[in-house]
Design an enzyme around this catalytic site. Structure first.
Site, PDB file in Angstrom:
ATOM      1  N   LYS A 180     -13.528 -13.902   6.167  1.00 41.96           N
ATOM      2  CA  LYS A 180     -14.595 -12.958   6.539  1.00 41.96           C
ATOM      3  C   LYS A 180     -15.861 -13.314   5.770  1.00 41.96           C
ATOM      4  O   LYS A 180     -16.301 -12.587   4.870  1.00 41.96           O
ATOM      5  CB  LYS A 180     -14.167 -11.533   6.193  1.00 41.96           C
ATOM      6  CG  LYS A 180     -13.038 -11.014   7.062  1.00 41.96           C
ATOM      7  CD  LYS A 180     -12.818  -9.551   6.731  1.00 41.96           C
ATOM      8  CE  LYS A 180     -11.428  -9.078   7.037  1.00 41.96           C
ATOM      9  NZ  LYS A 180     -11.032  -7.954   6.167  1.00 41.96           N
ATOM     10  N   GLY A 217     -12.209  -4.383   0.835  1.00 40.75           N
ATOM     11  CA  GLY A 217     -13.565  -4.022   1.272  1.00 40.75           C
ATOM     12  C   GLY A 217     -14.216  -3.057   0.300  1.00 40.75           C
ATOM     13  O   GLY A 217     -15.386  -3.206  -0.069  1.00 40.75           O
ATOM     14  N   GLY A 273      -6.646  -7.698   1.310  1.00 42.19           N
ATOM     15  CA  GLY A 273      -5.301  -7.528   1.857  1.00 42.19           C
ATOM     16  C   GLY A 273      -4.572  -8.850   1.999  1.00 42.19           C
ATOM     17  O   GLY A 273      -3.396  -8.975   1.644  1.00 42.19           O
ATOM     18  N   ARG A 297       0.823  -1.218   0.000  1.00 45.91           N
ATOM     19  CA  ARG A 297       0.000   0.000   0.000  1.00 45.91           C
ATOM     20  C   ARG A 297       0.855   1.265   0.000  1.00 45.91           C
ATOM     21  O   ARG A 297       0.454   2.286  -0.578  1.00 45.91           O
ATOM     22  CB  ARG A 297      -0.937  -0.011   1.208  1.00 45.91           C
ATOM     23  CG  ARG A 297      -2.095  -0.961   0.985  1.00 45.91           C
ATOM     24  CD  ARG A 297      -2.958  -1.085   2.204  1.00 45.91           C
ATOM     25  NE  ARG A 297      -4.256  -1.655   1.852  1.00 45.91           N
ATOM     26  CZ  ARG A 297      -5.131  -2.090   2.746  1.00 45.91           C
ATOM     27  NH1 ARG A 297      -4.870  -2.004   4.036  1.00 45.91           N
ATOM     28  NH2 ARG A 297      -6.279  -2.588   2.346  1.00 45.91           N
TER      29      ARG A 297
HETATM   30  P1  ADP Z   1      -8.783 -10.917   2.296  1.00 47.40           P
HETATM   31  O1  ADP Z   1      -7.951 -10.116   3.272  1.00 47.40           O
HETATM   32  O2  ADP Z   1      -8.015 -11.326   1.087  1.00 47.40           O
HETATM   33  O3  ADP Z   1     -10.061 -10.231   1.974  1.00 47.40           O
HETATM   34  P2  ADP Z   1      -9.895 -12.495   4.430  1.00 47.40           P
HETATM   35  O4  ADP Z   1      -9.459 -11.461   5.390  1.00 47.40           O
HETATM   36  O5  ADP Z   1     -11.353 -12.726   4.266  1.00 47.40           O
HETATM   37  O6  ADP Z   1      -9.200 -12.287   3.005  1.00 47.40           O
HETATM   38  O7  ADP Z   1      -9.326 -13.923   4.853  1.00 47.40           O
HETATM   39  C1  ADP Z   1      -7.952 -14.181   4.911  1.00 47.40           C
HETATM   40  C2  ADP Z   1      -7.702 -15.244   5.919  1.00 47.40           C
HETATM   41  O8  ADP Z   1      -8.509 -16.374   5.658  1.00 47.40           O
HETATM   42  C3  ADP Z   1      -6.287 -15.743   5.901  1.00 47.40           C
HETATM   43  O9  ADP Z   1      -5.644 -15.284   7.058  1.00 47.40           O
HETATM   44  C4  ADP Z   1      -6.421 -17.266   5.877  1.00 47.40           C
HETATM   45  O10 ADP Z   1      -5.586 -17.897   6.810  1.00 47.40           O
HETATM   46  C5  ADP Z   1      -7.863 -17.467   6.244  1.00 47.40           C
HETATM   47  N1  ADP Z   1      -8.440 -18.724   5.736  1.00 47.40           N
HETATM   48  C6  ADP Z   1      -8.488 -19.156   4.473  1.00 47.40           C
HETATM   49  N2  ADP Z   1      -9.073 -20.348   4.400  1.00 47.40           N
HETATM   50  C7  ADP Z   1      -9.409 -20.706   5.645  1.00 47.40           C
HETATM   51  C8  ADP Z   1     -10.049 -21.826   6.229  1.00 47.40           C
HETATM   52  N3  ADP Z   1     -10.428 -22.858   5.480  1.00 47.40           N
HETATM   53  N4  ADP Z   1     -10.258 -21.832   7.561  1.00 47.40           N
HETATM   54  C9  ADP Z   1      -9.860 -20.788   8.304  1.00 47.40           C
HETATM   55  N5  ADP Z   1      -9.245 -19.695   7.832  1.00 47.40           N
HETATM   56  C10 ADP Z   1      -9.026 -19.648   6.513  1.00 47.40           C
HETATM   57 MG    MG Z   2      -8.166  -9.840   5.373  1.00 44.09          MG
END
Ligand code: ADP
Ligand code: MG
Length: 403
Positions: free
Chosen positions: A204, A384, A360, A39
Protein backbone atom coordinates in the site's frame (compact mmCIF):
# COMPACT_ATOMS: atom_id res chain seq x y z
CA UNK A 1 -9.33 10.30 30.37
CA UNK A 2 -10.96 7.34 32.10
CA UNK A 3 -9.71 3.85 31.44
CA UNK A 4 -11.64 0.60 31.77
CA UNK A 5 -9.16 -0.20 34.50
CA UNK A 6 -10.29 2.90 36.50
CA UNK A 7 -13.91 1.76 36.26
CA UNK A 8 -12.97 -1.74 37.38
CA UNK A 9 -10.91 -0.47 40.32
CA UNK A 10 -13.81 1.72 41.37
CA UNK A 11 -15.92 -1.45 41.60
CA UNK A 12 -18.51 0.32 39.53
CA UNK A 13 -19.15 -2.24 36.82
CA UNK A 14 -20.90 -5.11 38.60
CA UNK A 15 -24.22 -5.73 36.91
CA UNK A 16 -23.64 -2.90 34.41
CA UNK A 17 -24.16 -3.43 30.68
CA UNK A 18 -20.88 -2.50 29.00
CA UNK A 19 -20.64 -2.03 25.23
CA UNK A 20 -17.10 -2.86 24.09
CA UNK A 21 -15.88 -1.89 20.62
CA UNK A 22 -13.26 -4.51 19.77
CA UNK A 23 -11.29 -5.08 16.59
CA UNK A 24 -12.12 -8.61 15.48
CA UNK A 25 -11.42 -8.01 11.79
CA UNK A 26 -9.54 -11.26 11.14
CA UNK A 27 -8.56 -12.73 7.78
CA UNK A 28 -10.70 -15.69 6.66
CA UNK A 29 -9.87 -18.27 4.00
CA UNK A 30 -12.26 -19.26 1.18
CA UNK A 31 -13.90 -21.84 3.47
CA UNK A 32 -14.55 -19.18 6.13
CA UNK A 33 -11.86 -20.39 8.57
CA UNK A 34 -9.83 -17.78 10.51
CA UNK A 35 -6.25 -17.76 9.20
CA UNK A 36 -4.77 -15.44 11.87
CA UNK A 37 -6.64 -14.98 15.15
CA UNK A 38 -4.20 -12.39 16.55
CA UNK A 39 -6.83 -9.69 16.83
CA UNK A 40 -9.28 -11.97 18.64
CA UNK A 41 -6.53 -12.93 21.09
CA UNK A 42 -5.62 -9.29 21.59
CA UNK A 43 -9.23 -8.43 22.48
CA UNK A 44 -9.51 -11.10 25.19
CA UNK A 45 -7.76 -9.37 28.14
CA UNK A 46 -10.15 -6.38 28.19
CA UNK A 47 -13.23 -8.57 27.84
CA UNK A 48 -12.01 -10.88 30.60
CA UNK A 49 -11.19 -7.98 32.92
CA UNK A 50 -14.73 -6.67 32.45
CA UNK A 51 -16.44 -10.02 33.01
CA UNK A 52 -14.34 -10.63 36.11
CA UNK A 53 -15.53 -7.26 37.38
CA UNK A 54 -19.10 -8.55 37.04
CA UNK A 55 -20.06 -6.57 33.95
CA UNK A 56 -22.50 -7.80 31.31
CA UNK A 57 -20.30 -7.43 28.27
CA UNK A 58 -21.70 -6.62 24.82
CA UNK A 59 -18.95 -6.85 22.23
CA UNK A 60 -19.37 -5.11 18.87
CA UNK A 61 -17.00 -5.26 15.89
CA UNK A 62 -16.81 -5.32 12.11
CA UNK A 63 -15.45 -7.86 9.65
CA UNK A 64 -14.35 -6.98 6.14
CA UNK A 65 -16.09 -4.37 4.05
CA UNK A 66 -19.76 -5.26 3.58
CA UNK A 67 -21.72 -2.40 2.01
CA UNK A 68 -24.21 -1.66 4.79
CA UNK A 69 -26.29 -4.80 4.27
CA UNK A 70 -25.94 -8.32 5.72
CA UNK A 71 -23.76 -10.66 3.69
CA UNK A 72 -23.19 -14.20 4.95
CA UNK A 73 -19.48 -14.27 4.11
CA UNK A 74 -18.87 -11.33 6.45
CA UNK A 75 -20.74 -12.81 9.41
CA UNK A 76 -18.95 -12.66 12.76
CA UNK A 77 -20.30 -16.14 13.62
CA UNK A 78 -16.89 -17.88 13.18
CA UNK A 79 -15.30 -15.15 15.29
CA UNK A 80 -17.90 -15.72 18.03
CA UNK A 81 -16.86 -19.39 18.16
CA UNK A 82 -13.16 -18.49 18.34
CA UNK A 83 -13.77 -15.87 21.01
CA UNK A 84 -15.71 -18.41 23.04
CA UNK A 85 -12.80 -20.87 22.84
CA UNK A 86 -10.27 -18.23 23.86
CA UNK A 87 -12.41 -16.90 26.72
CA UNK A 88 -13.22 -20.41 27.87
CA UNK A 89 -16.78 -19.20 28.49
CA UNK A 90 -19.96 -19.04 26.41
CA UNK A 91 -20.42 -16.17 23.97
CA UNK A 92 -24.02 -15.45 23.01
CA UNK A 93 -24.03 -14.47 19.33
CA UNK A 94 -26.72 -12.00 18.29
CA UNK A 95 -27.47 -12.47 14.60
CA UNK A 96 -28.43 -8.82 14.22
CA UNK A 97 -26.53 -5.77 15.47
CA UNK A 98 -29.08 -3.46 17.09
CA UNK A 99 -32.40 -5.16 16.29
CA UNK A 100 -34.71 -7.35 18.41
CA UNK A 101 -32.29 -10.29 18.46
CA UNK A 102 -29.50 -8.08 19.78
CA UNK A 103 -31.80 -6.63 22.43
CA UNK A 104 -32.94 -10.03 23.59
CA UNK A 105 -29.35 -11.34 23.67
CA UNK A 106 -28.43 -8.39 25.88
CA UNK A 107 -31.49 -8.81 28.09
CA UNK A 108 -30.54 -12.45 28.68
CA UNK A 109 -27.03 -11.70 29.97
CA UNK A 110 -26.22 -12.40 33.60
CA UNK A 111 -23.37 -10.62 35.41
CA UNK A 112 -20.04 -11.69 33.93
CA UNK A 113 -21.52 -13.01 30.68
CA UNK A 114 -20.61 -12.01 27.12
CA UNK A 115 -22.60 -11.37 23.94
CA UNK A 116 -21.19 -10.57 20.50
CA UNK A 117 -23.30 -8.52 18.09
CA UNK A 118 -23.31 -9.27 14.36
CA UNK A 119 -21.06 -7.23 12.03
CA UNK A 120 -21.52 -3.49 12.62
CA UNK A 121 -21.02 -2.80 8.92
CA UNK A 122 -24.22 -4.67 8.03
CA UNK A 123 -25.73 -1.30 8.92
CA UNK A 124 -25.18 1.71 6.65
CA UNK A 125 -25.05 4.06 9.68
CA UNK A 126 -21.77 2.58 10.92
CA UNK A 127 -19.52 4.07 8.26
CA UNK A 128 -21.82 6.80 6.89
CA UNK A 129 -20.27 10.18 6.16
CA UNK A 130 -23.59 11.74 7.17
CA UNK A 131 -23.47 12.77 10.84
CA UNK A 132 -27.22 12.29 11.31
CA UNK A 133 -27.28 8.81 9.82
CA UNK A 134 -24.21 7.79 11.82
CA UNK A 135 -25.66 9.37 14.94
CA UNK A 136 -28.95 7.50 14.60
CA UNK A 137 -27.10 4.20 14.46
CA UNK A 138 -24.92 5.23 17.42
CA UNK A 139 -28.13 6.01 19.38
CA UNK A 140 -29.30 2.45 18.81
CA UNK A 141 -25.95 1.00 19.88
CA UNK A 142 -25.82 3.24 22.95
CA UNK A 143 -29.33 2.15 23.99
CA UNK A 144 -28.02 -1.39 24.51
CA UNK A 145 -25.67 -0.48 27.37
CA UNK A 146 -24.83 1.91 30.19
CA UNK A 147 -21.10 2.31 29.56
CA UNK A 148 -18.90 2.25 26.45
CA UNK A 149 -15.36 0.87 26.38
CA UNK A 150 -13.30 1.68 23.29
CA UNK A 151 -10.85 -1.15 22.68
CA UNK A 152 -10.71 -1.48 18.89
CA UNK A 153 -7.33 0.06 18.23
CA UNK A 154 -7.44 -0.92 14.55
CA UNK A 155 -10.36 1.50 14.02
CA UNK A 156 -9.54 4.46 16.30
CA UNK A 157 -8.52 6.49 13.27
CA UNK A 158 -12.03 6.11 11.84
CA UNK A 159 -14.87 8.54 12.49
CA UNK A 160 -17.47 5.79 12.67
CA UNK A 161 -20.60 5.27 14.75
CA UNK A 162 -19.21 2.54 17.01
CA UNK A 163 -15.88 4.30 17.43
CA UNK A 164 -16.65 8.00 17.60
CA UNK A 165 -20.35 8.84 17.86
CA UNK A 166 -21.22 6.26 20.50
CA UNK A 167 -18.61 7.70 22.87
CA UNK A 168 -20.37 11.08 22.69
CA UNK A 169 -23.62 9.48 23.84
CA UNK A 170 -22.68 7.64 27.02
CA UNK A 171 -20.11 7.37 29.79
CA UNK A 172 -16.97 5.96 28.16
CA UNK A 173 -13.51 4.67 28.89
CA UNK A 174 -10.41 3.52 27.07
CA UNK A 175 -9.87 -0.23 26.98
CA UNK A 176 -6.60 -1.88 27.95
CA UNK A 177 -5.61 -2.75 24.39
CA UNK A 178 -5.97 0.82 23.12
CA UNK A 179 -4.10 1.99 26.22
CA UNK A 180 -1.20 -0.39 25.54
CA UNK A 181 -1.04 0.55 21.87
CA UNK A 182 -0.98 4.26 22.66
CA UNK A 183 1.72 3.78 25.31
CA UNK A 184 3.90 2.01 22.72
CA UNK A 185 3.28 4.71 20.11
CA UNK A 186 4.31 7.33 22.65
CA UNK A 187 7.65 5.53 22.98
CA UNK A 188 8.05 5.98 19.22
CA UNK A 189 7.29 9.68 19.31
CA UNK A 190 8.33 11.04 22.72
CA UNK A 191 11.79 10.45 24.22
CA UNK A 192 12.75 7.81 21.66
CA UNK A 193 15.73 5.57 22.44
CA UNK A 194 18.23 5.94 19.56
CA UNK A 195 19.21 4.84 17.03
CA UNK A 196 15.56 4.76 15.93
CA UNK A 197 15.21 2.73 12.73
CA UNK A 198 12.01 2.46 10.70
CA UNK A 199 11.50 -0.33 8.19
CA UNK A 200 8.81 0.25 5.56
CA UNK A 201 7.57 -2.14 2.92
CA UNK A 202 4.40 -3.80 1.74
CA UNK A 203 2.13 -2.97 -1.13
CA UNK A 204 0.00 0.00 0.00
CA UNK A 205 2.62 2.45 -1.17
CA UNK A 206 0.71 5.73 -1.43
CA UNK A 207 -1.08 5.07 1.90
CA UNK A 208 2.27 4.74 3.60
CA UNK A 209 4.31 7.46 1.96
CA UNK A 210 2.65 10.18 4.05
CA UNK A 211 4.21 8.97 7.27
CA UNK A 212 7.71 9.50 5.88
CA UNK A 213 7.36 13.28 6.05
CA UNK A 214 7.06 12.97 9.83
CA UNK A 215 9.58 10.16 10.19
CA UNK A 216 12.23 12.40 8.62
CA UNK A 217 11.94 14.44 11.84
CA UNK A 218 11.95 11.54 14.29
CA UNK A 219 13.84 8.55 12.84
CA UNK A 220 17.58 8.13 12.32
CA UNK A 221 17.32 5.61 9.48
CA UNK A 222 14.65 4.45 7.08
CA UNK A 223 15.01 1.05 5.44
CA UNK A 224 12.74 0.80 2.43
CA UNK A 225 11.85 -2.63 1.03
CA UNK A 226 8.80 -4.45 -0.31
CA UNK A 227 6.73 -2.86 -3.05
CA UNK A 228 7.56 0.55 -1.63
CA UNK A 229 11.22 0.34 -2.74
CA UNK A 230 10.50 0.66 -6.45
CA UNK A 231 9.02 4.14 -6.31
CA UNK A 232 12.23 5.17 -4.49
CA UNK A 233 14.46 3.44 -7.04
CA UNK A 234 12.48 5.13 -9.82
CA UNK A 235 12.90 8.49 -8.05
CA UNK A 236 16.65 7.91 -8.22
CA UNK A 237 16.29 7.40 -11.96
CA UNK A 238 16.44 3.62 -12.21
CA UNK A 239 14.22 1.40 -14.35
CA UNK A 240 12.13 -0.97 -12.24
CA UNK A 241 10.72 -3.29 -14.91
CA UNK A 242 7.19 -4.48 -14.15
CA UNK A 243 7.60 -3.93 -10.39
CA UNK A 244 5.01 -2.13 -8.28
CA UNK A 245 5.42 1.57 -9.04
CA UNK A 246 3.40 4.65 -8.15
CA UNK A 247 4.41 7.00 -10.90
CA UNK A 248 2.46 9.95 -9.51
CA UNK A 249 4.38 9.68 -6.22
CA UNK A 250 7.86 9.88 -7.74
CA UNK A 251 8.14 13.63 -7.17
CA UNK A 252 7.01 13.30 -3.57
CA UNK A 253 9.66 10.65 -3.04
CA UNK A 254 12.34 12.82 -4.66
CA UNK A 255 11.42 15.49 -2.12
CA UNK A 256 11.85 12.98 0.72
CA UNK A 257 15.26 11.91 -0.59
CA UNK A 258 16.40 15.56 -0.67
CA UNK A 259 15.06 16.31 2.81
CA UNK A 260 16.64 13.17 4.21
CA UNK A 261 20.01 14.20 2.80
CA UNK A 262 19.65 17.68 4.34
CA UNK A 263 18.65 16.34 7.73
CA UNK A 264 21.20 13.55 7.84
CA UNK A 265 18.55 10.85 7.97
CA UNK A 266 19.79 7.71 6.24
CA UNK A 267 17.47 6.19 3.65
CA UNK A 268 18.60 2.69 2.76
CA UNK A 269 17.22 1.08 -0.39
CA UNK A 270 17.74 -2.42 -1.75
CA UNK A 271 20.80 -2.91 -3.95
CA UNK A 272 19.63 -6.29 -5.19
CA UNK A 273 16.18 -7.71 -5.80
CA UNK A 274 14.58 -11.12 -6.35
CA UNK A 275 12.84 -10.57 -9.68
CA UNK A 276 10.37 -12.90 -11.37
CA UNK A 277 8.73 -13.13 -14.78
CA UNK A 278 5.28 -12.94 -13.15
CA UNK A 279 3.56 -12.59 -9.76
CA UNK A 280 3.59 -16.29 -9.01
CA UNK A 281 5.50 -18.78 -6.87
CA UNK A 282 6.27 -20.94 -9.92
CA UNK A 283 7.53 -18.11 -12.12
CA UNK A 284 11.12 -18.08 -13.29
CA UNK A 285 12.98 -15.87 -10.79
CA UNK A 286 16.45 -14.87 -9.69
CA UNK A 287 18.53 -12.17 -8.00
CA UNK A 288 19.19 -9.06 -10.08
CA UNK A 289 20.92 -5.73 -9.49
CA UNK A 290 18.36 -3.26 -8.11
CA UNK A 291 19.77 -0.65 -10.48
CA UNK A 292 19.19 -2.72 -13.60
CA UNK A 293 15.97 -4.68 -13.21
CA UNK A 294 15.14 -6.25 -16.58
CA UNK A 295 12.13 -4.66 -18.29
CA UNK A 296 10.12 -7.89 -18.23
CA UNK A 297 10.69 -8.69 -14.53
CA UNK A 298 8.79 -7.91 -11.33
CA UNK A 299 10.76 -7.31 -8.15
CA UNK A 300 9.11 -9.49 -5.50
CA UNK A 301 11.63 -9.47 -2.64
CA UNK A 302 14.74 -7.65 -1.52
CA UNK A 303 17.82 -9.66 -2.48
CA UNK A 304 20.24 -11.40 -0.08
CA UNK A 305 22.83 -8.59 -0.09
CA UNK A 306 20.12 -6.04 0.72
CA UNK A 307 18.67 -8.24 3.46
CA UNK A 308 22.13 -8.54 5.05
CA UNK A 309 22.62 -4.77 4.78
CA UNK A 310 19.20 -4.12 6.37
CA UNK A 311 20.04 -6.54 9.20
CA UNK A 312 23.33 -4.70 9.78
CA UNK A 313 21.49 -1.35 9.91
CA UNK A 314 19.16 -2.87 12.53
CA UNK A 315 21.84 -4.46 14.68
CA UNK A 316 22.56 -1.39 16.83
CA UNK A 317 19.02 0.00 16.87
CA UNK A 318 17.39 0.68 20.22
CA UNK A 319 13.96 1.42 18.77
CA UNK A 320 12.44 -0.10 15.61
CA UNK A 321 9.09 0.37 13.94
CA UNK A 322 8.41 -2.04 11.10
CA UNK A 323 5.44 -1.74 8.77
CA UNK A 324 5.11 -3.76 5.57
CA UNK A 325 6.75 -7.03 4.49
CA UNK A 326 10.00 -6.91 2.50
CA UNK A 327 8.55 -9.08 -0.26
CA UNK A 328 5.58 -11.13 -1.40
CA UNK A 329 6.26 -13.39 1.58
CA UNK A 330 3.09 -15.45 1.04
CA UNK A 331 5.04 -17.22 -1.73
CA UNK A 332 8.08 -19.11 -0.44
CA UNK A 333 10.56 -17.89 -3.10
CA UNK A 334 9.95 -14.27 -2.00
CA UNK A 335 9.91 -14.69 1.79
CA UNK A 336 13.64 -14.57 2.58
CA UNK A 337 13.97 -10.79 2.95
CA UNK A 338 11.09 -10.62 5.42
CA UNK A 339 12.57 -13.55 7.34
CA UNK A 340 15.99 -11.87 7.65
CA UNK A 341 14.47 -8.59 8.87
CA UNK A 342 12.22 -10.43 11.35
CA UNK A 343 15.23 -12.33 12.71
CA UNK A 344 17.19 -9.09 13.06
CA UNK A 345 14.34 -7.66 15.13
CA UNK A 346 14.22 -10.77 17.30
CA UNK A 347 17.97 -10.50 17.93
CA UNK A 348 17.88 -6.89 19.05
CA UNK A 349 14.71 -7.43 21.09
CA UNK A 350 16.61 -9.96 23.15
CA UNK A 351 19.30 -7.31 23.68
CA UNK A 352 16.76 -4.83 25.05
CA UNK A 353 15.65 -2.84 22.01
CA UNK A 354 12.00 -1.86 21.64
CA UNK A 355 10.70 -3.46 18.43
CA UNK A 356 7.22 -2.69 17.17
CA UNK A 357 5.52 -4.37 14.23
CA UNK A 358 2.50 -2.66 12.69
CA UNK A 359 0.38 -3.80 9.74
CA UNK A 360 -1.89 -6.80 9.38
CA UNK A 361 0.22 -8.51 6.73
CA UNK A 362 3.47 -7.80 8.56
CA UNK A 363 2.07 -9.42 11.71
CA UNK A 364 0.75 -12.36 9.67
CA UNK A 365 4.16 -12.66 7.99
CA UNK A 366 6.17 -13.05 11.18
CA UNK A 367 3.67 -15.58 12.51
CA UNK A 368 3.67 -17.50 9.22
CA UNK A 369 7.47 -17.54 9.27
CA UNK A 370 7.34 -19.29 12.63
CA UNK A 371 8.06 -16.47 15.08
CA UNK A 372 6.16 -16.10 18.34
CA UNK A 373 4.56 -12.77 19.25
CA UNK A 374 6.68 -12.52 22.41
CA UNK A 375 9.91 -12.49 20.39
CA UNK A 376 9.07 -8.88 19.49
CA UNK A 377 8.44 -5.91 21.75
CA UNK A 378 4.94 -5.29 20.46
CA UNK A 379 2.82 -6.44 17.53
CA UNK A 380 0.25 -3.77 16.89
CA UNK A 381 -3.32 -4.70 16.02
CA UNK A 382 -3.71 -1.54 13.95
CA UNK A 383 -1.39 -0.84 11.06
CA UNK A 384 -3.39 2.07 9.64
CA UNK A 385 -4.06 3.58 13.05
CA UNK A 386 -0.38 3.39 14.08
CA UNK A 387 0.72 4.97 10.82
CA UNK A 388 -1.74 7.85 11.21
CA UNK A 389 -0.58 8.37 14.80
CA UNK A 390 3.07 8.47 13.69
CA UNK A 391 2.04 10.77 10.86
CA UNK A 392 0.81 13.20 13.53
CA UNK A 393 -2.83 13.03 12.47
CA UNK A 394 -5.80 13.44 14.79
CA UNK A 395 -7.36 10.06 15.58
CA UNK A 396 -11.10 10.72 16.13
CA UNK A 397 -11.58 7.57 18.20
CA UNK A 398 -8.91 8.75 20.66
CA UNK A 399 -9.79 12.44 20.87
CA UNK A 400 -13.46 11.65 21.52
CA UNK A 401 -12.43 9.74 24.65
CA UNK A 402 -10.80 12.86 26.06
CA UNK A 403 -14.09 14.78 26.02
P1 ADP B 1 0.70 -4.39 6.02
O1 ADP B 1 -0.62 -5.13 6.01
O2 ADP B 1 1.72 -5.04 6.88
O3 ADP B 1 0.51 -2.94 6.32
P2 ADP B 1 0.60 -4.05 3.16
O4 ADP B 1 -0.85 -4.36 3.20
O5 ADP B 1 1.01 -2.69 2.74
O6 ADP B 1 1.30 -4.44 4.54
O7 ADP B 1 1.34 -5.02 2.14
C1 ADP B 1 1.37 -6.40 2.32
C2 ADP B 1 1.49 -7.06 1.00
O8 ADP B 1 2.59 -6.54 0.28
C3 ADP B 1 1.75 -8.54 1.10
O9 ADP B 1 0.59 -9.22 0.70
C4 ADP B 1 2.93 -8.79 0.16
O10 ADP B 1 2.72 -9.89 -0.69
C5 ADP B 1 2.97 -7.52 -0.64
N1 ADP B 1 4.30 -7.20 -1.19
C6 ADP B 1 5.45 -7.07 -0.53
N2 ADP B 1 6.45 -6.80 -1.36
C7 ADP B 1 5.94 -6.76 -2.60
C8 ADP B 1 6.46 -6.52 -3.90
N3 ADP B 1 7.76 -6.30 -4.07
N4 ADP B 1 5.62 -6.52 -4.95
C9 ADP B 1 4.31 -6.76 -4.75
N5 ADP B 1 3.74 -7.00 -3.56
C10 ADP B 1 4.54 -6.99 -2.49
MG1 MG C 1 -2.18 -5.18 4.56
Amino acid sequence: MKTAHDLISAGWLRGKRVLVRSDLNVPLDAAGAITDDGRVRASVPTITALTEAGARVIVCAHLGRPKGVPEAKYSLAPVARRLQELLGAPVVFATDTVGPLARSAVAGLADGQVALLENLRFNPGETSKDNTERGAFADELASLAEVFVSDGFGVVHRKQASVYDVAQRMPHAMGGLVQTEVEVLKKLTESVARPYVVVLGGAKVSDKLGVIANLLHTADRLLIGGGMAFTFLAAQGYEVGKSLLEVDQIDVVKGYLDQAAERGVEIILPTDVVAATEFSADAEHGVVDAHSIPADRIGLDIGPASAAAFAAKLSDARTVFWNGPMGAFEMAPYAAGTLVVAQALVDITSKGALTVIGGGDSAAAVRQLGFADNQFGHISTGGGASLEYLEGKVLPGLTVLEG
